[in-house]
Design an enzyme around this catalytic site. Structure first.
Site, PDB file in Angstrom:
ATOM      1  N   GLU A   7     -23.638 -72.056  73.471  1.00 35.49           N
ATOM      2  CA  GLU A   7     -22.632 -71.378  74.289  1.00 35.49           C
ATOM      3  C   GLU A   7     -21.415 -70.929  73.486  1.00 35.49           C
ATOM      4  O   GLU A   7     -20.788 -69.935  73.806  1.00 35.49           O
ATOM      5  CB  GLU A   7     -22.190 -72.322  75.417  1.00 35.49           C
ATOM      6  CG  GLU A   7     -21.562 -71.619  76.588  1.00 35.49           C
ATOM      7  CD  GLU A   7     -21.564 -72.483  77.831  1.00 35.49           C
ATOM      8  OE1 GLU A   7     -20.496 -72.570  78.465  1.00 35.49           O
ATOM      9  OE2 GLU A   7     -22.605 -73.064  78.171  1.00 35.49           O
ATOM     10  N   ASP A 150     -24.640 -75.203  77.576  1.00 36.25           N
ATOM     11  CA  ASP A 150     -24.302 -76.377  78.387  1.00 36.25           C
ATOM     12  C   ASP A 150     -25.235 -76.472  79.586  1.00 36.25           C
ATOM     13  O   ASP A 150     -25.605 -75.455  80.186  1.00 36.25           O
ATOM     14  CB  ASP A 150     -22.851 -76.287  78.882  1.00 36.25           C
ATOM     15  CG  ASP A 150     -21.847 -76.447  77.748  1.00 36.25           C
ATOM     16  OD1 ASP A 150     -22.240 -76.905  76.669  1.00 36.25           O
ATOM     17  OD2 ASP A 150     -20.669 -76.094  77.954  1.00 36.25           O
ATOM     18  N   TYR A 368     -20.288 -84.888  78.130  1.00 39.62           N
ATOM     19  CA  TYR A 368     -20.053 -83.628  78.835  1.00 39.62           C
ATOM     20  C   TYR A 368     -19.048 -83.834  79.970  1.00 39.62           C
ATOM     21  O   TYR A 368     -19.225 -84.728  80.807  1.00 39.62           O
ATOM     22  CB  TYR A 368     -21.375 -83.105  79.391  1.00 39.62           C
ATOM     23  CG  TYR A 368     -21.304 -81.691  79.910  1.00 39.62           C
ATOM     24  CD1 TYR A 368     -20.993 -80.640  79.065  1.00 39.62           C
ATOM     25  CD2 TYR A 368     -21.553 -81.418  81.250  1.00 39.62           C
ATOM     26  CE1 TYR A 368     -20.942 -79.337  79.536  1.00 39.62           C
ATOM     27  CE2 TYR A 368     -21.507 -80.124  81.732  1.00 39.62           C
ATOM     28  CZ  TYR A 368     -21.190 -79.090  80.870  1.00 39.62           C
ATOM     29  OH  TYR A 368     -21.119 -77.801  81.344  1.00 39.62           O
TER      30      TYR A 368
END
Length: 877
Positions: A7, A150, A368
């Site tokens: 990303e 992600d 995360y």
């Protein structure tokens, strides 16, 4: 060659370093960085995107053909199908914008085009052309593709968009998906050893959100802008989630405005349990206060009667002493909402919290950060995480205690999902390894993790009832008798309120009572943390977007301050929409659309159906709004004027307003009577707020100015006011004129028109010598000159103290100082890295067997502290 798509560039770098057998080779394809490395003899390449590389937009035109019906015309001139309801008029039209003979122009902002814009086809256009070009170049040579963006709805969409670009040039290469929750060696290795398929439904859910937000945002924003309130032509935004969020804030403010305070009286007594009484009674360690058993007297006569009853009394009798222990259970693991709420209480706004969390995640320090889950999965080795962070001296004793107790058991929250674990630390960090703000957030996350593995705290509460002439007083105290999780997690903890040891029937000193008149207070405004919680409760936005929605409301000046207060404009926008199109401001409709997008992710509904349903809802609301455009215009114009009001014009008596220059975008104060009245006043840079109090010196209006990283200052708007004038200061002799054999003074001055300060030579027209000065702070001349350029050295005294500076921006000495600072910083960084490596090596040798040394060293290398500055915080999605 295997192509790995991430990303961001940081993720591409991290994955390459964690997977490669040796250090990856940095390279470029065109202008895009890539990283080459080998895995089991196979060439791998990672490339980082910049978030979304494609963005949705409306086709610029709609046309109608008898055979094909309505069609959208793309930027490239191609036609795409359009589903426009039969209720909207069809061509032929008179050629008056936005209408053409056979259709409607959508690009220009015209009110008549809005009903058609609701149903306009949406196309994906390149947003990052250079990255797409590089991606396609690599894709042509790739044997297989791994999407490693992600793992959430938005990440799946970003990966899906990247894949669509790849398949334009290489439609046959096999594609797989890597899902991970942290940038650690173990996590990334596991993800790439267990590749899965791209989740098409999850990507469709993300795409539907993109389309729906575009449609609602564009149509409502254009509508509010096109009513041209206040004649400024400023763009005012609205949106599917933004507007009901604003409505929550406005509703709370309406409650506060409608609130009628009621008087009440509070009686508080002063006591002392010391055996001796006298002049110092009430000042010792055994002195305490206790309120009357009637917490609030609503009748003043009753309060006076109670005060009269205890007047003159000097002792009190202890009627009862009650003690009760209660447990405070440890907190549940952090998800995104609870993290933002806790960080907000520590002074970090939700938007900043997510930027910092993204940076910590990318550096491999936390897992995360965009999650709903509040239950650690069984696959997470809790003991290993505790061992990992125990190297921080602040956590070491507590970690040792936890590990000594045997198997670890964590608290469980109510939300359990299978995509990502709750937020937890993934590497050991000390304050020396990170900028202060990043470490502040990391410390909160690490301590929360340890708290979830800890015992409950025990608080002993004591209630003492006292009697004075028949009037009862009740004292309460709380003492933490067993720290439990509070030993490592002190956030939000109340201070001990310990009462002296008292026994039933005991007589103690009474030192009088006070009666205070008070008023009931209105409901509290939302803090940013509380608003995030309310948004989650009502289903407004997602864990990834709620903080950015609040930030957007601040940006468009619909809200201000924290706790959050709506501006007059924010209230007017909300009230106008609520009056004529109430469904836009209500959370129920937005929550329903969120639920439908969840159904897309689960494969129960299609993107086309959900987006069309949303279009129809918006069309109904727009049909209610458009006939009332004049009323909306008037309401918003009044609100803008109220927010911008500063005071009365001294020349014509009309309103002075804060305005933005169309040319420079700078703020200034102008008269509402323009162009007939040309009165204007300059404003310094910073946040500007009007003040009710007039200048005590000249009687003109005042404003409060908050410059970047400075305390607020109240200034008079008239630059000619005595409070704004600064005397000219001779700071030295002009070096250029002196070299030419002339004498000329350098004078520090303040320009009354621009409010800027500078040093300028008396002979400026000939020599051109001038230097800028800081806008704030007392200026003092010195007899010294800069050894590098000959400019005069001056002292500027601010709230932070005096500092001496050379005002010459082009001084050679500044370049030398900068290079020295950079070199010094580089040495410090290198020293930190070396120390970190040595420490990791020592611990490995002491705790690991020889067979595990290699793995531990790789792990330590993967987790070594980042030296990036705080200014490079990732903005997040």
């Amino acid at each position: 060659m295997k192509l790995v798509v991430t990303e961001k560039n940081d993720a591409a770098t991290k994955i390459a370093s964690l997977l490669g057998a040796s250090k990856p080779k940095a390279d470029k394809v065109y202008s895009t960085p890539i990283y080459r490395f080998e895995v089991d003899g196979e060439e791998w390449v990672t490339i980082g995107l910049r978030g979304h590389i494609l963005e949705p937009d409306f086709t610029p035109n709609l046309v109608y053909k008898k055979r094909g019906g309505w069609q959208g015309v793309t930027v490239e001139g191609e036609t795409v199908p359009a589903d426009v309801p039969a209720s909207l008029a069809k061509p032929p039209f008179k050629k008056k914008k936005p209408f053409t003979e056979d259709g409607v122009e959508l690009k220009g902002w015209k009110m008549d085009a809005l009903p058609y814009l609701v149903y306009a086809p949406i196309e994906k256009l390149p947003k990052e052309k250079e990255i797409i070009r590089s991606l396609k170049n690599l894709a042509k040579k790739a044997d297989s593709i791994v999407i490693a963006t992600d793992f959430d709805r938005e990440g799946e969409l970003i990966g899906s968009d990247a894949l669509s670009c790849i398949q334009e040039v290489n439609p046959t290469a096999p594609v797989s998906r890597a899902r991970y929750s942290a940038f650690t060696k173990e996590e990334i290795t596991h993800a790439f050893s267990n590749l899965v398929e791209l989740d098409v439904n999850l990507a469709s859910a993300g795409a539907s959100r993109q389309d729906i937000d575009l449609i609602w945002g564009a149509v409502l924003t254009r509508y509010l802008t096109l009513v041209k309130f206040a004649g400024y032509g400023n763009v005012r935004s609205s949106g599917r989630v933004q507007t009901p969020t604003l409505a929550l804030i406005v509703a709370r403010e309406r409650e506060r405005l409608a609130f009628v305070p009621e008087d009440y009286w509070v009686i508080k007594g002063a006591f002392d349990a010391a055996e001796k009484t006298g002049p110092t009674s009430g000042e010792g360690a055994l002195a305490f206060e206790a309120p009357h058993a009637t917490a609030r007297f609503k009748d003043e006569a009753q309060a006076k009667a109670a005060m009269a009853a205890v007047e003159g009394a000097t002792s009190a009798k202890v009627l009862s002493v009650e003690k009760r222990s209660r447990k405070q259970q440890p907190p549940v693991p952090f998800n995104t909402t609870s993290l933002m709420t806790a960080a907000s209480a520590e002074g970090l706004s939700p938007a900043r919290t997510m930027r910092l969390a993204e940076s910590l995640y990318m550096d491999g320090y936390i897992s995360y950060p965009r999650v709903d889950n509040t239950v650690y999965p069984s696959s997470l080795d809790l003991e290993e995480v505790v061992k990992t962070i125990s190297g921080n001296p602040a956590y070491a004793p507590f970690c040792k205690e936890l590990l000594a107790k045997g198997p670890l058991t964590a608290t469980r929250g109510k939300k359990e999902t299978t995509d990502h674990p709750p937020i937890y630390p993934t590497a050991m960090v000390t304050p020396d390894d990170l900028p202060p703000a990043e470490y502040k957030l990391y410390n909160l996350i690490a301590r929360r993790f340890l708290a979830t593995l800890s015992e409950a705290a025990v608080v002993e509460g004591t209630k003492v009832t006292l009697d004075i002439s028949g009037e009862h007083f009740a004292a309460k105290g709380d003492v933490l008798v067993h720290e439990g999780y509070r030993a490592i997690y002190p956030y939000g903890m109340k201070k001990d309120e310990q009462l002296p040891a008292l026994a039933e029937g005991q007589q103690i000193a009474f030192n009088g009572a006070t009666c205070t008149k008070k008023q009931t207070e209105p409901p509290a405004r939302y803090s940013q943390g509380k608003l995030i919680q309310e948004m989650e409760k009502l289903g407004l936005g997602t864990k990834s977007t709620r903080h950015s929605i609040i930030e957007r409301l601040y940006t468009v000046k619909y809200i201000q301050n924290d706790p959050i207060e709506p501006s007059q404009l924010g209230m007017a926008v909300c009230d106008a929409l609520d009056k004529f199109a109430p469904h836009i401001t209500h959370s129920e409709m937005t929550a329903e659309l969120e639920a439908e997008m969840d159904n897309i992710a689960e494969g129960q509904k299609t993107k086309a159906d959900v987006v069309m349903n949303s279009r129809n809802l918006l069309s109904e609301q727009l049909a209610d709004l458009m006939p009332h455009s004049e009323e909306v215009k008037d309401a918003l114009a009044d609100a803008v004027a109220a927010d911008a009001y500063v005071g009365k014009c001294p020349k014509c008596g009309k309103d002075l307003q804060i305005r933005a220059s169309q040319k420079t975008r700078g703020m200034f104060i102008g008269c509402a009577g323009w162009p007939d009245c040309d009165v204007t006043y300059p404003l310094p840079k910073g946040k500007i707020e009007s003040m009710e109090e007039l200048c005590p010196t000249c009687g003109m209006p005042q404003v409060k100015v908050t410059a970047f990283r400075s305390k607020p200052r109240v200034i008079c708007i008239d630059p000619n006011c005595e409070t704004n004038k600064e005397p000219d200061v001779v700071v030295g002799e002009c070096p250029v004129c002196k070299a030419a054999g002339k004498q000329a003074k350098l004078i520090a001055q303040k320009n009354p028109r621009t409010l800027k300060r500078f040093i300028r030579c008396e002979n400026h027209d000939e020599c051109g010598v001038g230097y800028p000065l800081p806008q704030y702070g007392k200026l003092t001349a010195t007899d010294e000159v800069c050894e590098h350029c000959g400019a005069p050295l001056v002292i500027v005294t601010t709230a932070r103290g005096p500092w001496k500076l050379c005002p010459n921006f082009d001084c050679p000495g500044k370049e030398q100082d900068d290079s020295e600072k950079a070199a010094s910083k580089g040495k410090k960084t290198a020293a930190k890295k070396t120390a970190a490596k040595k420490t990791a090596a020592k611990k490995t040798a002491a705790k690991k067997t020889a067979a595990k040394k290699t793995a531990a060293t790789s792990k330590a290398a993967a987790k070594k502290p980042s030296t990036r500055k705080a200014s490079s915080e990732s903005a997040g999605k």
